[in-house]
Design a protein around this motif. Structure first.
Motif, PDB file in Angstrom:
ATOM      1  N   UNK A   1     -17.752  -6.405 -12.329  1.00  9.58           N
ATOM      2  CA  UNK A   1     -18.294  -7.443 -11.458  1.00  9.58           C
ATOM      3  C   UNK A   1     -18.189  -7.029 -10.004  1.00  9.58           C
ATOM      4  N   UNK A   2     -19.126  -7.492  -9.225  1.00 11.70           N
ATOM      5  CA  UNK A   2     -19.167  -7.255  -7.793  1.00 11.70           C
ATOM      6  C   UNK A   2     -19.495  -8.580  -7.125  1.00 11.70           C
ATOM      7  N   UNK A   3     -18.480  -9.215  -6.549  1.00  9.60           N
ATOM      8  CA  UNK A   3     -18.625 -10.562  -5.992  1.00  9.60           C
ATOM      9  C   UNK A   3     -19.197 -11.528  -7.028  1.00  9.60           C
ATOM     10  N   UNK A   4     -18.720 -11.374  -8.260  1.00  6.62           N
ATOM     11  CA  UNK A   4     -19.124 -12.263  -9.338  1.00  6.62           C
ATOM     12  C   UNK A   4     -20.366 -11.842 -10.075  1.00  6.62           C
ATOM     13  N   UNK A   5     -21.163 -10.950  -9.501  1.00  6.87           N
ATOM     14  CA  UNK A   5     -22.371 -10.470 -10.159  1.00  6.87           C
ATOM     15  C   UNK A   5     -22.017  -9.351 -11.128  1.00  6.87           C
ATOM     16  N   UNK A   6     -22.465  -9.473 -12.366  1.00  5.52           N
ATOM     17  CA  UNK A   6     -22.224  -8.421 -13.355  1.00  5.52           C
ATOM     18  C   UNK A   6     -23.162  -7.260 -13.109  1.00  5.52           C
ATOM     19  N   UNK A   7     -22.618  -6.043 -13.071  1.00  8.56           N
ATOM     20  CA  UNK A   7     -23.444  -4.868 -12.814  1.00  8.56           C
ATOM     21  C   UNK A   7     -23.027  -3.730 -13.736  1.00  8.56           C
ATOM     22  N   UNK A   8     -23.929  -2.759 -13.882  1.00  9.96           N
ATOM     23  CA  UNK A   8     -23.630  -1.486 -14.519  1.00  9.96           C
ATOM     24  C   UNK A   8     -23.867  -0.429 -13.457  1.00  9.96           C
ATOM     25  N   UNK A   9     -22.994   0.552 -13.371  1.00  9.54           N
ATOM     26  CA  UNK A   9     -23.036   1.456 -12.228  1.00  9.54           C
ATOM     27  C   UNK A   9     -22.561   2.854 -12.586  1.00  9.54           C
ATOM     28  N   UNK A  10     -22.883   3.801 -11.719  1.00 11.79           N
ATOM     29  CA  UNK A  10     -22.294   5.127 -11.804  1.00 11.79           C
ATOM     30  C   UNK A  10     -20.846   5.044 -11.321  1.00 11.79           C
ATOM     31  N   UNK A  11     -19.992   5.962 -11.755  1.00 12.82           N
ATOM     32  CA  UNK A  11     -18.589   5.933 -11.322  1.00 12.82           C
ATOM     33  C   UNK A  11     -18.433   6.309  -9.852  1.00 12.82           C
ATOM     34  N   UNK A  12     -17.290   5.947  -9.276  1.00 14.72           N
ATOM     35  CA  UNK A  12     -17.025   6.270  -7.878  1.00 14.72           C
ATOM     36  C   UNK A  12     -17.095   7.777  -7.615  1.00 14.72           C
ATOM     37  N   UNK A  13     -16.754   8.589  -8.623  1.00 18.09           N
ATOM     38  CA  UNK A  13     -16.791  10.044  -8.445  1.00 18.09           C
ATOM     39  C   UNK A  13     -18.180  10.530  -8.056  1.00 18.09           C
ATOM     40  N   UNK A  14     -19.217   9.791  -8.438  1.00 19.60           N
ATOM     41  CA  UNK A  14     -20.586  10.173  -8.101  1.00 19.60           C
ATOM     42  C   UNK A  14     -20.809  10.121  -6.590  1.00 19.60           C
ATOM     43  N   UNK A  15     -20.025   9.299  -5.890  1.00 18.58           N
ATOM     44  CA  UNK A  15     -20.198   9.165  -4.443  1.00 18.58           C
ATOM     45  C   UNK A  15     -19.884  10.462  -3.706  1.00 18.58           C
TER      46      UNK A  15
END
Length: 286
Positions: free
Chosen positions: A133-147
């Protein structure tokens, strides 16, 4: 408009060594306040719905909806298409699903870029990919390592259509969104990655579930006496005496962890990120 058939519709912090916070400070830190400029106040014939907008997820769509809202464009429009357990669609001045505003269409914003400061919190084993979740919004994302291997030091992410999510309706083209939007009352994975989510209901989901629905055999079209939008405005456009103040449980707080644990226990092996609904609290203007 959304596609006609539901089946066819069918994506460490370091611990500081310090004395524990007093109980009141812990309570305050567990909740965040939704800024008034990101709070959409939707008055319907069935009651009020409050929506937190996400300009970092879909900036063009947020700008479009808030522009039309503050022009009074949405006032009086019907919920012309409502499918029980799925969604309620509105924002068409014609009330048929084929209308829009005089403004040009908006290009799809199906993915966004997430930085380390986005507030994303992982929810383990909640579906395929890295979900949370990101501020309550459900998301699917790449991992932080991708940054570490991207020019903007961010990772790709995509909102997930769970109950309470607000998305933009469109015609056949991905880039044909204009004024119509829909409020989710159920989970629909088939919308992920092909429609743009731009907000989340933080109060009033029960109001949306009470809206008059149409038969699914007729694509949810509400033929007679549909419910309506009475007034839609950003909170900043309302007199101070009419502005509600909303707080949402902070992602990653101990209380949020409890919410997730309870949902996981209730759902067992069927647990999904859409089962995580972070609560909010509303203080009415005095």
């Amino acid at each position: 408009m959304l596609m006609k058939s539901r089946r066819a519709l069918v994506l460490s912090a370091l611990l500081l060594s310090a004395a524990p916070l007093p109980a009141m400070a812990q309570e305050a830190s567990s909740w965040r306040t939704v800024p008034a400029e990101r709070l959409l106040v939707v008055e319907t014939s069935k009651g009020r719905v409050l929506v937190e907008l996400f300009p970092d997820v879909a900036p063009a769509h947020v700008e479009r909806v808030t522009t039309l809202a503050d022009q009074g464009f949405y006032d009086g429009h019907t919920f012309h298409r409502v499918i029980e357990g799925f969604m309620a669609q509105t924002g068409d001045p014609m009330g048929t699903g084929g209308g829009g505003s005089e403004l040009s269409d908006v290009r799809a914003e199906l993915e966004f870029r997430r930085g380390r400061d986005s507030g994303f919190v992982v929810v383990e084993d909640s579906g395929p990919g890295l979900r949370g979740t990101m501020r309550g919004l459900s998301i699917v994302t790449q991992p932080d390592s991708q940054m570490m291997v991207t020019a903007d030091f961010k990772a790709g992410a995509q909102g997930i259509f769970c109950p309470g999510v607000v998305g933009m309706a469109r015609a056949g083209s991905l880039d044909s969104a204009n004024s119509q939007f829909f409020l989710m009352t159920g989970r629909e994975d088939a919308l992920n990655g092909i429609y743009t989510p731009f907000g989340r209901i933080v109060d009033g989901l029960d109001v949306v579930t009470m809206l008059k629905s149409g038969p699914e055999s007729d694509n949810g079209r509400v033929g007679t006496d549909p419910d309506t939008l009475v007034r839609v405005r950003l909170a900043t456009a309302l007199p101070e005496g009419e502005r509600p103040a909303v707080q949402v449980l902070r992602d990653g707080s101990p209380e949020a962890a409890e919410v997730i644990a309870e949902a996981r226990a209730a759902r067992g092996s069927n647990f999904n990120i859409c089962d995580v609904q972070l609560p909010s609290r509303v203080q009415e203007a005095s």
